[in-house]
Design a protein around this motif. Sequence first.
Motif, mmCIF file in Angstrom:
data_model
loop_
_atom_site.group_PDB
_atom_site.id
_atom_site.type_symbol
_atom_site.label_atom_id
_atom_site.label_comp_id
_atom_site.label_asym_id
_atom_site.label_seq_id
_atom_site.Cartn_x
_atom_site.Cartn_y
_atom_site.Cartn_z
ATOM 1 N N GLU A 117 12.533 66.188 40.396
ATOM 2 C CA GLU A 117 13.337 65.974 39.088
ATOM 3 C C GLU A 117 12.543 66.118 37.812
ATOM 4 O O GLU A 117 13.030 66.632 36.914
ATOM 5 N N ARG A 118 11.517 65.915 38.118
ATOM 6 C CA ARG A 118 10.245 66.004 36.937
ATOM 7 C C ARG A 118 10.210 67.629 36.462
ATOM 8 O O ARG A 118 10.206 67.852 35.245
ATOM 9 N N TYR A 120 12.409 69.981 36.775
ATOM 10 C CA TYR A 120 13.378 70.340 36.142
ATOM 11 C C TYR A 120 14.119 69.646 34.725
ATOM 12 O O TYR A 120 14.359 70.002 33.733
ATOM 13 N N VAL A 121 13.611 68.356 34.812
ATOM 14 C CA VAL A 121 13.707 67.608 33.331
ATOM 15 C C VAL A 121 12.793 68.093 32.434
ATOM 16 O O VAL A 121 13.416 68.363 31.245
ATOM 17 N N GLU A 122 11.709 68.612 32.497
ATOM 18 C CA GLU A 122 10.721 69.353 31.703
ATOM 19 C C GLU A 122 11.423 70.527 31.120
ATOM 20 O O GLU A 122 11.259 71.032 30.105
ATOM 21 N N ARG A 126 19.511 68.088 32.422
ATOM 22 C CA ARG A 126 20.164 66.860 32.230
ATOM 23 C C ARG A 126 21.198 66.278 33.286
ATOM 24 O O ARG A 126 21.899 65.281 33.048
#
Length: 177
Positions: A117-118, A120-122, A126
């Motif tokens: 998740e980290r 792809y969030v970067e 969303r």
Amino acid sequence: MITITSIQIREHYDLINAMMKQLHLSEKAFFLKTADWDSIAVGYMQHVMEMQETCNGTCLLAYADATPAGFIFAYLEEADESRIEDYTGNTLYVSDGYVASEFRRQGIYRMMNEELERIYVEMGVRRIVRYTLSNNHRMQQFLVSENYEPVRLVYEKWLTPDGEKPVRLFPPSPGRE
């Protein structure tokens, strides 16, 4: 000590194939209509390699000391005109994940999920989509603990080859046959 490394599936084919087989065996215990891995392995492994290479996919491999303990794989799905949600960005689809039985209950899957998740969030993602079987209660509990919410239920009806009768999809619950 647990370490998590991003890998290319193509370069670790045998290892990921073996873990995918174990994941499939686990899923077959939950869902009787899960195909035998040997009958779909070549096509499915080709699919995940293609998704990694063409859809910004990520495969994370967890090691317990120097021993491969599990993996998680996801890729981006681009928004198109068929969407019904108001979200217009790319969606992360978490496709597969597995931790070997001897390494479970140590938080390894959670660590891999958080790292995935980290990443792809970067990148600005969303919306993250995951599927699990309706009788996989441990995964459902994990997803809720990670702030996922059930959005849609999928109902399926499978029929016998002659189309006359429904096919039972799940093993009977103990004491309720």
